[in-house]
Design an enzyme around this catalytic site. Structure first.
Site, PDB file in Angstrom:
ATOM      1  N   HIS A 108      10.695   1.151   3.696  1.00 26.57           N
ATOM      2  CA  HIS A 108      10.640   1.752   5.030  1.00 26.57           C
ATOM      3  C   HIS A 108      10.125   0.766   6.087  1.00 26.57           C
ATOM      4  CE1 HIS A 108       6.356   2.884   3.923  1.00 26.57           C
ATOM      5  NE2 HIS A 108       6.172   2.537   5.192  1.00 26.57           N
TER       6      HIS A 108
ATOM      7  N   ASP B 239      11.299   3.221  -2.483  1.00 23.77           N
ATOM      8  CA  ASP B 239      10.674   2.725  -1.258  1.00 23.77           C
ATOM      9  C   ASP B 239      10.149   1.297  -1.448  1.00 23.77           C
ATOM     10  OD1 ASP B 239       9.866   2.683   1.363  1.00 23.77           O
ATOM     11  OD2 ASP B 239       7.967   3.729   0.992  1.00 23.77           O
TER      12      ASP B 239
ATOM     13  N   SER C 121       1.422  -0.535   4.813  1.00 26.78           N
ATOM     14  CA  SER C 121       2.534  -0.262   3.903  1.00 26.78           C
ATOM     15  C   SER C 121       3.085  -1.544   3.298  1.00 26.78           C
ATOM     16  CB  SER C 121       3.650   0.470   4.643  1.00 26.78           C
ATOM     17  OG  SER C 121       3.215   1.740   5.044  1.00 26.78           O
TER      18      SER C 121
END
Length: 283
Positions: free
Chosen positions: A136, A170, A237
């Protein structure tokens, strides 16, 4: 007539004098030496008892000193055992400061024209390095046909290329031509309650660290996550989650948000990364 009276008187006077003055009698010399013998005997006993008393006191003092020495030895032994126990305990505790310093050369801020995140080197070889991040983080650029990624570390910026993506997990792999030290990964998932450290670039602040514990294991929307309490923010992230040995156990991915919600962070188990790239495993 006078003379017999005087003689009698003299005899009486003599007898009286003998009664009044016993020192002049023949028995006095016999009691004097006896008394001296008694006194000498008592003195001898006193002289004899003095060294015996001293010996008794010395023995008692030696017993006391021996008891003290034995107690001191026990105290010293107990202190030595305690010191060894503390040293062993310290040896098993993680030096998080040292771990944070050691992993910095392997951590990057991952940037595209659409946003930023974090990444870490999972494999390094003659052909360069493979950097792991979340899909992402690069999804908008990749879906738009742009595979270029900028990796920043301190004042240095390196150009990279997205080479692999796994949207369902992801995860994405960014390759760079330069070689950087690869982080080692743990062979098994961490234990519940185990201390962990999240490293990344929250809000672009590269090399930031936060500590927490593994607080659960979750399955959300068909994907497995490790729940942990270390604070993460947008920009974390893709950054590694490390155990007390400095091994990567997971990849920071998301967190729960809302009023009153705190320290509910989620990470992807590192085993998912190792299905995409040959990880550097701990020996």
């Amino acid at each position: 007539m006078d003379d017999p009276i005087r003689d009698q008187a003299d005899r009486v006077s003599i007898r009286v004098r003998r009664v009044l003055h016993p020192d002049a009698s023949g028995s006095a010399p016999r009691r004097g030496p006896l008394m001296r013998l008694v006194l000498l005997g008592l003195a001898g006993l006193l002289l004899l008892s003095a060294p015996l008393t001293s010996i008794g006191l010395a023995v008692r003092e030696q017993d006391v000193e021996a008891g003290r020495s034995s107690a001191d030895r026990r105290s010293i032994s107990e202190l030595q055992a305690r010191v060894l126990s503390l040293e062993a305990e310290m040896a098993t505790q993680a030096d998080w400061s040292a771990i944070a310093t050691a992993v910095q050369p392997s951590i990057f801020t991952v940037m595209t024209d659409h946003g930023l995140g974090s990444g870490w080197v999972a494999r390094a070889g003659a052909g360069g390095s493979d950097v792991v991040t979340n899909f992402h983080v690069v999804a908008e650029a990749f879906n738009g046909g742009d595979a270029a990624v900028h990796l920043r570390q301190g004042d240095m910026t390196i150009e990279g290329t997205i080479t692999q993506v796994e949207p369902s997990e992801d995860l994405a792999i960014v390759h760079i031509a330069e070689r950087f030290p690869a982080l080692q990964v743990a062979a098994a998932r961490p234990q519940l309650g185990e201390m962990v450290m999240a490293v990344g670039s929250p809000l672009g602040l590269g090399g930031s660290v936060s500590l927490g514990v593994v607080s659960g294991f979750r399955s959300l929307e068909g994907a497995d996550y490790i729940q942990f309490s270390a604070a993460i923010s947008p920009g974390n992230s893709g950054g590694p989650v490390l155990d007390s040995r400095g091994l990567v156990v997971a990849v920071s991915a998301a967190k729960f948000t809302g009023t009153g919600v705190e320290a509910l962070s989620l990470a992807i188990p590192v085993q998912s990364v190792c299905t995409m790239v040959r990880c550097t495993r701990a020996s």
